[in-house]
Write a protein that holds these residues in place. Sequence first.
Motif, short mmCIF file in Angstrom:
data_model
loop_
_atom_site.label_atom_id
_atom_site.label_comp_id
_atom_site.label_asym_id
_atom_site.label_seq_id
_atom_site.Cartn_x
_atom_site.Cartn_y
_atom_site.Cartn_z
N ALA A 110 0.84 -1.20 0.00
CA ALA A 110 0.00 0.00 0.00
C ALA A 110 0.87 1.24 0.00
CB ALA A 110 -0.94 0.01 1.21
N THR A 111 0.27 2.37 -0.34
CA THR A 111 0.95 3.67 -0.31
C THR A 111 0.13 4.62 0.54
OG1 THR A 111 1.93 3.35 -2.50
CG2 THR A 111 1.76 5.61 -1.69
N VAL A 112 0.79 5.36 1.43
CA VAL A 112 0.08 6.33 2.28
C VAL A 112 0.79 7.68 2.18
CG1 VAL A 112 -0.72 4.55 3.89
CG2 VAL A 112 1.42 5.79 4.35
N THR A 113 0.06 8.73 2.50
CA THR A 113 0.60 10.09 2.50
C THR A 113 0.35 10.73 3.86
OG1 THR A 113 0.18 10.32 0.12
CG2 THR A 113 0.55 12.34 1.37
N VAL A 114 1.37 11.37 4.41
CA VAL A 114 1.22 12.09 5.68
C VAL A 114 1.76 13.50 5.50
CG1 VAL A 114 1.39 9.99 7.10
CG2 VAL A 114 3.45 11.30 6.56
N GLY A 115 1.29 14.40 6.35
CA GLY A 115 1.76 15.78 6.30
C GLY A 115 0.70 16.70 5.74
N ALA A 116 1.15 17.77 5.13
CA ALA A 116 0.24 18.81 4.61
C ALA A 116 -0.30 18.39 3.25
CB ALA A 116 0.98 20.14 4.53
N GLU A 117 -1.21 17.42 3.25
CA GLU A 117 -1.69 16.83 2.00
C GLU A 117 -2.39 17.84 1.09
OE1 GLU A 117 -3.53 12.91 2.19
OE2 GLU A 117 -3.06 12.86 4.33
N SER A 118 -2.98 18.88 1.67
CA SER A 118 -3.70 19.86 0.86
C SER A 118 -2.80 20.97 0.32
CB SER A 118 -4.83 20.48 1.69
OG SER A 118 -4.31 21.17 2.82
N ALA A 119 -1.53 20.98 0.74
CA ALA A 119 -0.61 22.03 0.26
C ALA A 119 -0.41 21.92 -1.25
CB ALA A 119 0.73 21.91 0.98
N ALA A 120 -0.28 23.07 -1.90
CA ALA A 120 -0.14 23.08 -3.36
C ALA A 120 0.89 24.12 -3.77
CB ALA A 120 -1.49 23.38 -4.01
N GLY A 121 1.32 24.04 -5.02
CA GLY A 121 2.25 25.02 -5.55
C GLY A 121 3.57 25.01 -4.83
N ILE A 122 4.13 26.20 -4.61
CA ILE A 122 5.43 26.31 -3.96
C ILE A 122 5.38 25.87 -2.50
CG2 ILE A 122 5.14 28.71 -3.21
CD1 ILE A 122 8.07 29.16 -3.96
N ALA A 123 4.16 25.82 -1.96
CA ALA A 123 4.00 25.43 -0.55
C ALA A 123 4.10 23.93 -0.36
CB ALA A 123 2.67 25.94 -0.02
N ARG A 124 4.06 23.17 -1.45
CA ARG A 124 4.09 21.71 -1.33
C ARG A 124 5.50 21.18 -1.60
NH1 ARG A 124 0.08 17.81 -1.32
NH2 ARG A 124 0.76 15.70 -1.93
#
Length: 338
Positions: A226-240
């Motif tokens: 499986a693959t999971v994501t943690v952290g600021a998942e909604s961050a976009a652009g330069i913020a990600r």
Amino acid sequence: MSGEKASALTASGTKTIFVYGPELKLLGRIESWVSLVWPERYNTYKNVQGAQLELHESTSLQALCRPDRYLWLVGSEHLMRICSAQTSDHRLVVSARDAAYILDERSSLQTLKNFSAETTLRQLVTAMEPWPGVELGDLAEITDTYTGEAAPGSLLDVAEQVCQELDIGFRLRFDPAEKKLLFELYRPLLDRNARYAPQYGNLTDLTYTESTADYKNVVIVVGGDATVTVGAESAAGIARRELVVDAASRTRSSSQTQSDYLESLKALGTQELAKHTQLENFRFTPTDEVMVGKVVAASLPGTDIQAAARITSITLTSQKGENSVSTEIGTPIIRRRT
């Protein structure tokens, strides 16, 4: 309270050392030396440098500076207990530890949980096998509760663990008039009337560091199943800022639920995320008359950045009649003026 006065290490003038026996009986005095390093600390005594006194070798000084005797730098609130004395090249080198190290020779056999820090530590010192001159000192009325667990160990281990996590100072304060070592907790607060800045001549070595060189705020853990994501998942652009962690060797075991397996991958991602934070650090060296444990605030000239940090140690270095004082501070709390 005695903890509110400035350290004697920062005072000008001639320094003198008294030598006391294990029963705190005055045995002699030392008026001059080749070199002296004398540190005073807030709540860390193990695995750090203690005091070191280097003298011209003489039979009388060698007889005076014996292990288990105490050194007192006149005016200090700390005693240093001699742990070794060595002669070499016509020098007598005396190494000593803060008297707080006495607590390393007494044990706590209980597992302590969810307890009042000051009340419990004072009870442990009261209950310990007696040590000459050691008594309880002033009650600081610190109400903090330690919510963790302190395993059996030396009283010094327990005191350091509790006090470091709660940001409380502790010491065996020497009362020369009463010939006592008084166990006390203390925690000075920020003095808002004290102003420290380079232009006032009481603050040096201002450095500010900000870095995103290794900063990541999203970690994607690719496991075997499986693959999971943690952290600021909604961050976009330069913020990600993403980091991929290869965890292909981590597969779901037959005894593991899917939910538990995903949680294990998330835990790995959280650990990796903690290694890639945005760095911001503001360091400074307060001078003038300071005290161990005091909180000092400083501003970075030309910016809106301010920081406050606790003085965790003060060290006097004396050599060839010249004295210098250095300080160490804890992790600064950084804020920006609004």
